[in-house]
Design an enzyme around this catalytic site. Structure first.
Site, short mmCIF file in Angstrom:
data_model
loop_
_atom_site.label_atom_id
_atom_site.label_comp_id
_atom_site.label_asym_id
_atom_site.label_seq_id
_atom_site.Cartn_x
_atom_site.Cartn_y
_atom_site.Cartn_z
NE ARG A 180 -4.32 -1.36 0.22
CZ ARG A 180 -4.51 -2.48 -0.49
NH1 ARG A 180 -3.56 -2.91 -1.32
NH2 ARG A 180 -5.64 -3.14 -0.40
CD GLU A 189 -2.85 2.96 -5.19
OE1 GLU A 189 -3.91 2.37 -5.51
OE2 GLU A 189 -1.89 2.39 -4.66
CG HIS A 215 -3.25 -1.08 -6.50
ND1 HIS A 215 -3.61 -0.38 -5.38
CD2 HIS A 215 -3.26 -2.39 -6.13
CE1 HIS A 215 -3.82 -1.21 -4.38
NE2 HIS A 215 -3.61 -2.44 -4.81
C1 GLV Z 1 -5.18 -5.35 -3.55
O1 GLV Z 1 -4.38 -4.50 -3.35
C2 GLV Z 1 -5.85 -6.06 -2.52
O2 GLV Z 1 -5.72 -5.69 -1.34
O3 GLV Z 1 -6.55 -7.03 -2.83
#
Ligand code: GLV
Length: 328
Positions: free
Chosen positions: A241, A270, A289
């Protein structure tokens, strides 16, 4: 036609149709159709009176949302393994179980981590752009030379499911693996990974990989002090993250040569603004991501989130619940 006998659910983005069909078979579904996050005011309006909320990691689910939903809310199901977008204690206080999608994305995210590690270390994106720009004139002995991943020391921050899956892959690269976590992990030894404190990990690693969850203990975990401990050649990879790394401190460290490079699948915020100075640096690879973004895995995640949602609507225990204390 609305069926008033069915519970109402809000699904905050289009997920694969078979998943929507499963939900529509048991619920009166309000679906946010646009391919962008549901605006806050729409979320607060549409969640009113819902029994279920199927959310994405782009939706903030907090006290305000819970109050807007009201006492009818029986389940929040997040289509992600991470749930830092959800105020879990507030959900628990409202008696609402929260579901997530653990396990299913572990291997896919570990694959992406290796891809990003290799891409950053071996300057793959820069090299591909070099060719497209017509700059490949001849083979030059030291052109686009990067760093070896094989035989390197890799430090893993967070030896959970994904950290372990990455460690397993790195054994094939003959890496020396060290890790840190809130406590030593009994399974890590079998992966050849040795436990160290964070500072020792930062000092010793050629590559530092972030695999811990985002919470109040890990927000800003990697800041200016931590970056200064790293080797000037070291590369930071974050597929967890964005806010775990202080992005301004990272930018400063990269610009001043405090560390050697960074590969980021997650940013803060993001999306990262397209004019962000990090995107101008050759030694930085930023991805949008996509850690879990294989067709199979994202489809399975969407189904798993539906499993949680449907169980919650039926008053059954969620197959994957992050706040089991809600069941007393
Ligand atoms: C993606 O980042 C998730 O947490 O599934």
């Amino acid at each position: 036609m609305r069926d008033a006998t069915l519970p109402t659910v809000l699904v905050t983005r289009r997920v694969p149709q078979p998943v929507l069909d499963r939900i529509a078979a048991v619920a009166d579904m309000r679906l946010w159709e646009e391919d962008r996050p549901i605006p806050r005011e729409v979320l607060l309006d549409w969640v009113r009176g819902c029994a279920g909320l199927y959310s994405l990691l782009t939706d903030r689910v907090d006290e305000e949302v819970l109050r807007a939903a009201g006492p009818s809310l029986k389940v929040v199901s997040n289509m992600a393994v991470g749930y830092d977008n959800i105020d879990v204690p507030a959900c628990t206080a409202h008696g609402v179980p929260v579901g997530n999608t653990p396990g299913v994305l572990t291997e896919t995210t570990a694959d992406l981590t290796l891809a990003l590690l290799l891409a950053t270390a071996r300057r793959i994106v820069e090299a591909a752009e070099f060719v497209k720009a017509g700059r490949w004139v001849t083979w030059r002995p030291m052109e686009l030379t990067g760093q070896d991943v094989h035989g390197s020391t890799v430090g893993i921050i967070g030896m959970g499911r994904i950290g372990k899956a990455v460690a397993r892959r790195l054994r094939g690269f003959d890496c020396q693996i060290i890790y840190t976590d809130t406590q030593p992990d009994p399974e890590a030894g079998a992966l050849g990974a040795g436990y160290v404190e964070l500072d020792s990990l930062l000092k010793a690693s050629d590559f530092v990989l972030v695999h811990c969850p985002l919470n109040e203990q890990t927000r800003g975990l990697i800041g200016a002090r931590e970056l200064a401990l790293m080797k000037p050649t070291a590369v930071l990879i974050n597929t967890a993250r964005g806010p775990i790394v202080d992005q301004e401190a990272l930018l400063d460290a990269l610009q001043r040569g405090v560390i050697g490079g960074a590969g980021l699948d997650v940013t803060d915020p993001e999306p990262i603004p397209p004019d962000h100075p990090l995107l101008k640096l050759d030694n930085v690879v930023v991805l949008p991501h996509i850690g879990s973004a294989s067709v199979a895995t994202r489809t399975r995640m969407a189904h798993m989130a539906a499993d949680n949602l449907i169980a919650g609507l039926r008053g059954e225990r969620l197959p994957h619940c992050v706040n089991p204390e809600v069941y007393g």
